[in-house]
Design a protein around this motif. Structure first.
Motif, short mmCIF file in Angstrom:
data_model
loop_
_atom_site.label_atom_id
_atom_site.label_comp_id
_atom_site.label_asym_id
_atom_site.label_seq_id
_atom_site.Cartn_x
_atom_site.Cartn_y
_atom_site.Cartn_z
N SER A 111 42.77 43.51 29.72
CA SER A 111 42.21 43.60 31.06
C SER A 111 41.76 45.02 31.35
O SER A 111 42.12 45.96 30.65
N PRO A 244 40.45 40.34 33.65
CA PRO A 244 40.46 40.09 32.21
C PRO A 244 39.10 40.41 31.60
O PRO A 244 38.06 40.14 32.20
N ASN A 245 39.13 40.97 30.41
CA ASN A 245 37.90 41.34 29.71
C ASN A 245 37.35 40.10 28.98
O ASN A 245 37.70 39.84 27.84
N ASP A 278 46.43 39.01 27.95
CA ASP A 278 45.96 38.89 29.32
C ASP A 278 44.85 37.87 29.51
O ASP A 278 44.72 37.27 30.58
N ILE A 279 44.01 37.69 28.49
CA ILE A 279 42.82 36.85 28.68
C ILE A 279 43.08 35.38 28.40
O ILE A 279 42.21 34.55 28.66
N GLU A 294 49.36 38.16 33.35
CA GLU A 294 49.04 39.44 32.71
C GLU A 294 50.30 40.25 32.45
O GLU A 294 50.33 41.46 32.66
#
Length: 410
Positions: A111, A244-245, A278-279, A294
């Motif tokens: 993230s 989140p990426n 996290d994603i 997360e």
């Protein structure tokens, strides 16, 4: 490299534990880990806890020692950003133009901090906390300023505030909601942390946002709030959550919602791409579909399941969400998941006023989450109560003389 590699995209804890799990589970083929940070993978909790407080050395944050990757034949590519994943050709494209062909891919991109876009937000002395250099900068700031403004009353904001107050800095927290931690804990327990900080001298401004930062020749000098009140500060730390990426996953055509949608095996909509950390928005055998948290524990524990899936195994991720915090003299562990609509009662075991208690969130008499505050070594029975899914005898649950292991259903 003639044989297609197993590739890990991401340079944090989940990525490092993914490499470790693959080797531990017997994979001996080519293994590439690509991370965009210059440092080898590290854990993030110390950045707002022991390392920030000065109670731990910088090296303590790293997942593995410097030689581990070479010793385990991991091609560690630091300071390298993946700009594209092409599932059709099974190719990862790096920002330096290099490419890697993959047989299986673990996506663990983590993230990024949510950023303010108000006037003055790009001024000097406005800090965010996500990476080691961020923690270094905030640590130096705490040692050199008299007044710190913290925007956001989540876990990061409160831990930074506690570190600053412990060092004697004057701290003001501005939180848009009526209480800090209202989302993750609900109003019943959020008050415990609000009182903790005010008792340690923090000025807590809730129910109001920051309209703009004031700026002088050296950088940020304070803030104007939504009610037109002003706060003077020598520096600011913003902790308003993380996003989140998901860009790589979305561009690669993976199914994306609040995270990358995966099944209980952490398998994405592409059969050769798994996801951790996290994603990952995962189906959970106990909690249901679409669970994304997360927390450090996911980054620690999910990679073993992801590695199993990459190797054709059938392991599922069924660990309960877990997180912890240390603020002043309060230590806490939390198990389970609290949302505004998944509980109808909160009960307590111990003395809340003394901050030595266990709280339980209940729905229809069943435990859905538990938090132990300054009470230790009871994680296993708390998790067992949540996993059982059975109504409990609340009188026994709240009786400190009844061991949690002996709390029976009604």
């Amino acid at each position: 490299m003639t044989e297609q590699a197993f590739v890990i995209v991401g340079g944090g804890l989940a990525a490092a534990k993914g490499a470790e799990a693959l080797r531990d589970q017997g994979y001996d083929g080519p293994l590439v880990l690509i991370g965009d940070e210059p440092d080898r993978p590290y854990e993030r909790p110390p950045l707002s806890k022991d390392y920030l407080l000065g109670n731990a050395e910088r090296d303590s944050a790293f997942v593995h020692d410097a030689g581990w990757y070479a010793e385990h034949d991991v091609d560690l590519r630091l300071g390298t950003t993946v700009v594209e994943i092409d599932p059709r050709t099974h190719t990862v494209v790096q920002d330096d133009g290099g490419t890697v062909r993959y047989a299986k891919l673990l996506l663990a991109t983590g993230s990024s901090p949510r950023r303010l876009t108000i006037p003055g937000a790009d001024a000097a002395r406005v800090h965010y906390l996500r990476r080691l250099p961020d923690s270094d900068a905030i640590k130096a700031t705490i040692a050199s300023v008299r007044r710190l403004l913290v925007v956001g009353g989540g876990w990061i904001g409160l831990e930074v505030a506690a570190a600053a107050r412990t060092s004697g800095v004057e701290v003001t927290i501005v939180e848009a909601q009526e209480l800090p931690l209202l989302g993750p804990l609900g109003p019943e327990l959020a008050r415990v942390f609000a009182d903790l900080h005010t008792e340690h001298g923090v000025t807590l401004r809730t129910g109001v946002g920051v309209e703009r930062f004031t700026v002088d020749a050296d950088g940020v000098s304070g803030a104007v709030l939504g009610d037109e009140s002003r706060i003077e500060a020598d520096a600011v730390v913003v902790g308003i959550g993380a996003a989140p990426n998901l860009q790589l996953a979305a561009a690669a055509g993976l199914r994306v919602h609040s995270g990358v949608v995966v099944d209980a095996r952490l398998q994405s909509s592409d059969p050769d791409i798994v996801v951790a950390g996290d994603i990952a928005e995962a189906d959970h055998p106990l909690l249901g579909p679409g669970i994304r948290v997360e927390h450090w524990a996911n980054a620690l524990n999910q990679p073993a399941v992801a590695a199993s899936t990459m190797l054709g195994g059938d392991a599922v991720y069924d660990e309960l969400p877990y997180f912890y915090t240390d603020q002043y003299d309060l230590g806490m562990e939390f198990f389970g998941l609290v949302t505004p609509d998944n509980y109808d009662d909160v009960v307590y075991r111990g003395v809340v006023a003394a901050r030595e208690f266990v709280s339980f969130w209940l729905r229809d008499g069943r435990v859905v989450a538990g938090m132990n505050v300054n009470v230790w070594d009871i994680g296993d029975p708390i998790k067992a109560l949540i996993r059982s899914g059975r109504p409990v005898d609340v009188a026994r649950l709240t009786d400190v003389d009844v061991p949690l292991e002996q709390v029976a259903g009604t």
